[in-house]
Design a protein around this motif. Structure first.
Motif, PDB file in Angstrom:
ATOM      1  N   SER A  68       8.853 -15.361   0.804  1.00 57.45           N
ATOM      2  CA  SER A  68       9.449 -14.756  -0.327  1.00 57.45           C
ATOM      3  C   SER A  68       9.313 -15.291  -1.581  1.00 57.45           C
ATOM      4  O   SER A  68       8.800 -14.797  -2.539  1.00 57.45           O
ATOM      5  N   ALA A  99       9.576  -6.447  -2.440  1.00 57.66           N
ATOM      6  CA  ALA A  99       9.125  -7.016  -1.222  1.00 57.66           C
ATOM      7  C   ALA A  99       9.717  -8.302  -0.796  1.00 57.66           C
ATOM      8  O   ALA A  99      10.132  -8.695   0.048  1.00 57.66           O
ATOM      9  N   GLU A 102      13.089  -7.726   0.240  1.00 54.99           N
ATOM     10  CA  GLU A 102      13.156  -7.244   1.727  1.00 54.99           C
ATOM     11  C   GLU A 102      13.137  -8.666   2.515  1.00 54.99           C
ATOM     12  O   GLU A 102      13.405  -8.520   3.750  1.00 54.99           O
ATOM     13  N   ILE A 136       8.281  -3.433   3.028  1.00 56.44           N
ATOM     14  CA  ILE A 136       7.213  -4.507   2.478  1.00 56.44           C
ATOM     15  C   ILE A 136       5.776  -4.119   2.898  1.00 56.44           C
ATOM     16  O   ILE A 136       4.865  -3.942   1.656  1.00 56.44           O
ATOM     17  N   THR A 140       3.515  -3.464  -0.640  1.00 61.94           N
ATOM     18  CA  THR A 140       2.393  -4.612  -1.140  1.00 61.94           C
ATOM     19  C   THR A 140       1.135  -3.992  -0.517  1.00 61.94           C
ATOM     20  O   THR A 140       0.066  -4.631  -0.704  1.00 61.94           O
TER      21      THR A 140
END
Length: 147
Positions: A68, A99, A102, A136, A140
């Motif tokens: 992250s 993301a 998350e 995610i 992404t």
């Protein structure tokens, strides 16, 4: 003749310097971000059973936290990200931030010996983790599950 030769040499040097500047300050950080996305994909695919079942270890939880932070750090290294993200086919800035959130949520649900909020079971954590993994992947464009 001499003037055109000098002009050609200076023009060549200028083009070289500008291209090196672009490569070092834009392309290299963008490639590092892409590598970070690939590392995230590898991490999730390699540890999928543990992650999706919410049976994480401290190392697994730390790995998700690191991903992250790394994702946002690599994004910050690309100057003019909003412009170059389109040109270089990188995820949108807001998508990377979502993301990362998350990923932090997944990390929380992988915590060992910590009761879930409201007394939720491990099954609830597994559902939250799977939902976050789908988000995610959508945000992404990086594969994080075999589904």
């Amino acid at each position: 003749m001499q003037d055109s030769l000098v002009l050609t040499i200076f023009s060549s040097v200028d083009v070289f310097v500008v291209s090196q500047f672009f490569m070092k300050f834009v392309l290299d950080p963008a490639v590092a971000l892409k590598e970070s996305l690939g590392e995230m994909s590898h991490f999730f695919l390699f540890n999928q059973a543990k992650i999706t079942n919410a049976h994480g270890s401290d190392d697994l939880q730390e790995g998700v936290k690191r991903l992250s932070a790394q994702l946002l750090a690599k994004k910050e290294a690309v100057p003019g990200y909003s412009v170059f993200s389109r040109v270089l086919s990188l995820p949108k800035e807001t998508a990377l931030i979502e993301a990362a959130k998350e990923l932090n949520l997944i990390s929380y649900h992988l915590m060992q010996n910590t009761p879930a909020p409201g007394g939720n079971s491990g099954l609830d954590s597994a559902i939250v983790i799977n939902r976050s993994m789908r988000r995610i992947q959508e945000k992404t464009g990086t594969r994080v599950s075999y589904e």
